[in-house]
Motif scaffolding. Structure first.
Motif, PDB file in Angstrom:
ATOM      1  N   LEU A 152      17.126  15.987  -5.616  1.00 42.96           N
ATOM      2  CA  LEU A 152      17.303  15.986  -4.085  1.00 42.96           C
ATOM      3  C   LEU A 152      18.165  17.240  -3.655  1.00 42.96           C
ATOM      4  CD1 LEU A 152      16.947  14.907  -1.378  1.00 42.96           C
ATOM      5  CD2 LEU A 152      18.885  13.351  -1.726  1.00 42.96           C
ATOM      6  N   SER A 153      19.173  17.578  -4.553  1.00 39.37           N
ATOM      7  CA  SER A 153      20.124  18.624  -4.233  1.00 39.37           C
ATOM      8  C   SER A 153      19.695  19.793  -4.447  1.00 39.37           C
ATOM      9  CB  SER A 153      21.424  18.415  -5.111  1.00 39.37           C
ATOM     10  OG  SER A 153      21.070  18.595  -6.387  1.00 39.37           O
ATOM     11  N   MET A 154      18.380  20.035  -5.224  1.00 38.50           N
ATOM     12  CA  MET A 154      17.789  21.318  -5.642  1.00 38.50           C
ATOM     13  C   MET A 154      17.164  21.978  -4.532  1.00 38.50           C
ATOM     14  SD  MET A 154      15.281  22.196  -8.817  1.00 38.50           S
ATOM     15  CE  MET A 154      16.641  22.117  -9.827  1.00 38.50           C
ATOM     16  N   LEU A 155      16.491  20.827  -3.701  1.00 37.76           N
ATOM     17  CA  LEU A 155      15.663  21.140  -2.429  1.00 37.76           C
ATOM     18  C   LEU A 155      16.110  20.443  -1.096  1.00 37.76           C
ATOM     19  CD1 LEU A 155      11.944  21.619  -3.678  1.00 37.76           C
ATOM     20  CD2 LEU A 155      13.456  23.548  -2.905  1.00 37.76           C
ATOM     21  N   LEU A 156      17.508  20.489  -0.973  1.00 40.07           N
ATOM     22  CA  LEU A 156      18.109  19.402  -0.052  1.00 40.07           C
ATOM     23  C   LEU A 156      17.838  19.679   1.400  1.00 40.07           C
ATOM     24  CD1 LEU A 156      20.011  17.106   0.053  1.00 40.07           C
ATOM     25  CD2 LEU A 156      21.831  18.794   0.517  1.00 40.07           C
ATOM     26  N   ASP A 203       0.700  -1.044   0.086  1.00 40.40           N
ATOM     27  CA  ASP A 203       0.049   0.082   0.023  1.00 40.40           C
ATOM     28  C   ASP A 203       0.692   1.264  -0.015  1.00 40.40           C
ATOM     29  OD1 ASP A 203       0.968  -0.079   2.446  1.00 40.40           O
ATOM     30  OD2 ASP A 203      -0.773   0.387   3.669  1.00 40.40           O
ATOM     31  N   ALA A 204       1.965   1.195  -0.470  1.00 36.92           N
ATOM     32  CA  ALA A 204       3.042   2.307  -0.403  1.00 36.92           C
ATOM     33  C   ALA A 204       2.649   3.506  -1.310  1.00 36.92           C
ATOM     34  CB  ALA A 204       4.424   2.007  -0.870  1.00 36.92           C
ATOM     35  N   VAL A 205       2.580   4.603  -0.940  1.00 30.79           N
ATOM     36  CA  VAL A 205       2.854   5.963  -1.801  1.00 30.79           C
ATOM     37  C   VAL A 205       4.030   5.975  -2.462  1.00 30.79           C
ATOM     38  CG1 VAL A 205       2.086   8.186  -1.956  1.00 30.79           C
ATOM     39  CG2 VAL A 205       0.755   6.724  -0.440  1.00 30.79           C
ATOM     40  N   PHE A 206       4.157   6.035  -3.657  1.00 33.63           N
ATOM     41  CA  PHE A 206       5.530   6.573  -4.339  1.00 33.63           C
ATOM     42  C   PHE A 206       5.325   7.754  -4.933  1.00 33.63           C
ATOM     43  CE2 PHE A 206       5.250   1.858  -4.727  1.00 33.63           C
ATOM     44  CZ  PHE A 206       6.590   1.464  -4.551  1.00 33.63           C
ATOM     45  N   THR A 207       6.487   8.645  -4.491  1.00 37.08           N
ATOM     46  CA  THR A 207       6.480   9.997  -5.019  1.00 37.08           C
ATOM     47  C   THR A 207       7.688  10.043  -6.114  1.00 37.08           C
ATOM     48  OG1 THR A 207       7.786  10.904  -3.442  1.00 37.08           O
ATOM     49  CG2 THR A 207       5.396  10.965  -3.201  1.00 37.08           C
ATOM     50  N   VAL A 208       7.656  10.500  -7.044  1.00 34.29           N
ATOM     51  CA  VAL A 208       8.627  10.346  -8.269  1.00 34.29           C
ATOM     52  C   VAL A 208       9.407  11.685  -8.662  1.00 34.29           C
ATOM     53  CG1 VAL A 208       9.156   9.232 -10.515  1.00 34.29           C
ATOM     54  CG2 VAL A 208       7.320   8.291  -8.991  1.00 34.29           C
ATOM     55  N   ASP A 209      10.668  11.804  -8.911  1.00 35.22           N
ATOM     56  CA  ASP A 209      11.030  12.895  -9.344  1.00 35.22           C
ATOM     57  C   ASP A 209      11.079  12.871 -10.869  1.00 35.22           C
ATOM     58  OD1 ASP A 209      12.198  14.800  -7.687  1.00 35.22           O
ATOM     59  OD2 ASP A 209      14.047  13.903  -7.457  1.00 35.22           O
ATOM     60  N   ALA A 263      12.654  18.165  -8.699  1.00 28.59           N
ATOM     61  CA  ALA A 263      12.894  18.459  -7.093  1.00 28.59           C
ATOM     62  C   ALA A 263      11.559  18.058  -6.534  1.00 28.59           C
ATOM     63  CB  ALA A 263      13.449  19.719  -6.807  1.00 28.59           C
ATOM     64  N   ASN A 264      10.586  17.521  -7.073  1.00 28.90           N
ATOM     65  CA  ASN A 264       9.353  17.364  -6.499  1.00 28.90           C
ATOM     66  C   ASN A 264       9.125  16.144  -5.536  1.00 28.90           C
ATOM     67  OD1 ASN A 264       9.282  15.908  -9.174  1.00 28.90           O
ATOM     68  ND2 ASN A 264       7.604  14.856  -8.319  1.00 28.90           N
ATOM     69  N   ALA A 265      10.018  15.008  -5.612  1.00 27.06           N
ATOM     70  CA  ALA A 265       9.878  13.937  -5.023  1.00 27.06           C
ATOM     71  C   ALA A 265       9.687  13.930  -3.492  1.00 27.06           C
ATOM     72  CB  ALA A 265      10.875  12.811  -5.503  1.00 27.06           C
ATOM     73  N   VAL A 266      10.914  14.501  -3.064  1.00 21.77           N
ATOM     74  CA  VAL A 266      10.763  14.425  -1.306  1.00 21.77           C
ATOM     75  C   VAL A 266       9.407  15.616  -1.046  1.00 21.77           C
ATOM     76  CG1 VAL A 266      12.208  15.513   0.490  1.00 21.77           C
ATOM     77  CG2 VAL A 266      13.111  13.996  -1.021  1.00 21.77           C
ATOM     78  N   PRO A 267       9.231  16.793  -1.370  1.00 18.77           N
ATOM     79  CA  PRO A 267       8.323  17.705  -0.895  1.00 18.77           C
ATOM     80  C   PRO A 267       6.976  16.792  -1.212  1.00 18.77           C
ATOM     81  CG  PRO A 267       9.809  18.927  -2.333  1.00 18.77           C
ATOM     82  CD  PRO A 267      10.250  17.542  -2.423  1.00 18.77           C
ATOM     83  N   HIS A 268       6.632  16.232  -2.104  1.00 18.92           N
ATOM     84  CA  HIS A 268       5.458  15.626  -2.494  1.00 18.92           C
ATOM     85  C   HIS A 268       5.372  14.603  -1.330  1.00 18.92           C
ATOM     86  CE1 HIS A 268       4.319  16.147  -6.809  1.00 18.92           C
ATOM     87  NE2 HIS A 268       3.856  17.051  -6.087  1.00 18.92           N
ATOM     88  N   ALA A 269       6.509  13.775  -0.870  1.00 17.48           N
ATOM     89  CA  ALA A 269       6.547  12.835   0.084  1.00 17.48           C
ATOM     90  C   ALA A 269       6.153  13.447   1.309  1.00 17.48           C
ATOM     91  CB  ALA A 269       7.879  12.159   0.226  1.00 17.48           C
ATOM     92  N   ILE A 270       6.598  14.665   1.688  1.00 14.53           N
ATOM     93  CA  ILE A 270       6.241  15.233   2.721  1.00 14.53           C
ATOM     94  C   ILE A 270       4.537  15.305   2.966  1.00 14.53           C
ATOM     95  CG2 ILE A 270       6.302  17.374   4.183  1.00 14.53           C
ATOM     96  CD1 ILE A 270       9.134  17.745   3.154  1.00 14.53           C
TER      97      ILE A 270
END
Length: 585
Positions: free
Chosen positions: A445-449, A382-388, A418-425
């Motif tokens: 990742l480095s763009m919004l580290l 049931d994971a949610v994947f957020t994808v750069d 740079a959307n993957a980590v913010p979307h994951a939040i």
């Protein structure tokens, strides 16, 4: 003595009544009245929280992901001038994804507007293109109705609504009006015109070979679409956003088209007598066959015919249209075309797509395709994947298996890095206790580290699986097919696991493919955040299902320039990294 209620208090109360539970942003100056209203509401037991991100762009992305997963209004905010300007890229993404997001753009003192005051911008104008509603609150009397209208636009479009709010106006006494918010009513049925359905049914009966191409608009209509495919013996292809909806347990599946595509979808579209475009606004017209009779079904009239020629159109819900067609069409007896496409799809999946997913457990550097397959196998059901955006998009599209419970979220229409980590939040904040997997590239990742700090500070169950190839892989590929040698695409090798560990996130750097599975299992074994830095092959390329003569010519020219520039070693290394893909064509 009753506590005074400000416009900021009213705003927070209306947002809560509309279903909002989080406001993502960074506190500061003109935004302070709103932030303090959130604090007071929480002290009174109201279910609303301020989520401190490290960049307002990340706040907008996070709000978009929460809204997409829950269907509820999600909110982001930025202080005057630079603060709310940082929201704009994430808001473009949210608006193009058609999710209900409200942005609070606080403003300079109202008496200073129009005087070139410190940090002065005009948010009510600036955000027009990335919103469905953008208005400034100028008086206390105006506030309740404008706030309500913004909420209704965000839900109704759906899309982004922007409220520009000067700090001094936010601190005014609110009028006595009650909390007047209409949360979304049940969605209506959009039943197609009988004549349009009959015309399409006649065209289907006249066609020997029918192919269905499904987009995100088939959500909620999967059963009806598959029943139609069964009656027509029609192969079913899909767009990236349609994949998680239509591919699940689909015996007619022939893969995906487009730059990220795979399988026999392209052949099925080009080989059909009639192509049915169902709930898709697929933008890449070079992948839509010009010589095939085409019918389009969509609930939004402005989308009809804007990508390719339409021979027939039906305005209505996909499910309603499919049900109406099933009552009219004659079931097709021959399944020869379907069988051909399914066999071709199977060959493609074991060729180009499967080339680096087998027998490479000891091949270094790590092939990203293999890493994606292992991730697919180890991630929760049931994971949610957020994808750069970029190569991570390719690996997710091709190797993450939908099952009806997983979700895959990305900047699929705006295409932002740079959307993957913010979307994951935002996905993690949406609740439900699900693991969230951010498939991030090192460029993104480095763009919004700084958002690693947000993940750690909130102790979110986010697993950041970093495909670390120290290059902008998709840009490199774009250059090569345009006949240009790659330039300015490479980054220095960075130990992101060391950075994660320094922040306090359990992190590991993986350089051997035999270590991937154990690293993922360790990450998924605990509830908090984790970072797995996978050092992958920077020369791995993704080949689209349709390669044009111009692309081949461009690639050859680029390789010639590499050789003439003394880069023979790089050319040979790239060939070795992709030899199996070439053989699989």
């Amino acid at each position: 003595m009753a506590r005074r209620r400000s416009i900021a208090d009213l705003l927070v109360a209306q947002l809560v009544a509309a279903g909002a539970r989080h406001i993502y942003g960074i506190v500061g100056d003109s935004l302070n009245p709103v932030v303090d209203a959130v604090r007071r509401a929480r002290e009174d037991g109201v279910d609303i929280a301020w989520v401190h991100v490290r960049h307002e762009e990340a706040g907008a992305f996070a709000a978009a992901a929460e809204a997409e997963l829950t269907g509820r209004l999600a909110v982001c905010a930025g202080s005057c001038g630079p603060g709310n300007l940082h929201l704009i890229n994430g808001l473009y993404d949210a608006n193009r994804s058609r999710v209900p997001v409200l942005a609070i753009a606080s403003h300079i003192p109202s008496a200073q507007i129009g005087t070139q005051f410190f940090q002065e911008t005009h948010p009510d104008r600036l955000f027009l293109e990335c919103s469905v509603y953008s208005e400034m609150i100028s008086t206390a009397a105006q506030a309740p109705r404008v706030i309500r209208s913004a909420i209704h636009h965000a839900y109704g479009a759906p899309g982004v609504a922007v409220l520009t709010l000067p700090g001094d106006i936010a601190d005014l006494d609110a009028p006595e009006a009650g909390i007047d918010v209409l949360t979304p009513p049940p969605a209506p049925r959009v039943v197609p015109d009988d004549g349009a359905v009959r015309a399409l049914a006649e065209a289907i009966d006249a066609a020997g070979k029918v192919t269905i191409f499904a987009g995100a608009g088939v959500r909620g209509s999967r059963t009806e679409v598959l029943a139609l495919a069964r009656a027509l013996n029609a192969p079913v292809g899909h767009s990236l956003r349609g994949k998680e909806v239509i591919q699940v347990d689909n015996p007619f599946d022939v893969g995906m088209s487009g730059l990220l595509g795979y399988g026999a979808c392209q052949s099925a579209m080009e080989g059909a007598d009639l192509l049915l475009l169902l709930g898709t606004d697929f933008p890449y017209d070079q992948f839509l066959p010009s010589g095939v009779r085409t019918a389009q079904v969509d609930v939004e009239p402005t989308r009809l015919g804007r990508r390719t020629r339409n021979d027939l159109v039906v305005l209505g819900d996909v499910g309603e249209t499919a049900t109406a067609l099933l009552a009219l069409v004659k079931p097709k007896r021959s399944h020869r075309f379907l069988d051909q496409m399914l066999k071709k799809h199977e060959r493609a999946m074991s060729g180009v797509i499967g080339a680096y997913t087998k027998d490479v457990e000891h091949t270094e550097p790590i092939h990203p395709e293999f890493a994606a397959v292992v991730l697919d196998e180890e991630a929760p059901e049931d994971a949610v994947f957020t994808v750069d955006t970029g190569m991570c998009n390719v690996w997710a599209a091709r190797y993450i298996t939908p099952n009806g419970r997983r979700r895959v979220i990305g900047s699929f229409l705006h295409g932002s890095m740079a959307n993957a980590v913010p979307h994951a939040i935002g996905a993690a904040m949406s609740g439900g206790g699900r693991h969230v997997v951010a498939m991030a590239g090192d460029g993104g990742l480095s763009m919004l580290l700084g958002e690693l700090i947000t993940v750690k500070a909130l102790d979110l169950p986010v697993k950041i699986v970093l495909f670390d190839n120290a290059t902008l892989g998709m840009v490199r590929l774009e250059m090569l097919v345009d006949g240009l040698p790659s330039y300015a695409t490479d980054s220095p090798p960075i130990d992101y696991a060391a950075i994660g560990s320094a922040i306090g996130i359990p992190s590991v750097r993986v350089e051997k493919p035999t270590q991937i599975r154990a690293a993922l299992r360790e990450a998924f074994s605990h509830d908090g955040p984790a970072l797995i830095d996978l050092v992958t092959d920077p020369r791995a390329l993704s080949l689209p299902p349709k390669i044009t003569r111009a692309q081949v010519s461009g690639f050859t020219a680029a390789m010639s320039k590499e050789v003439l520039g003394g880069g023979l070693g790089e050319v040979m290394a790239m060939a070795r990294s992709n030899l199996r893909n070439v053989r699989g064509l």
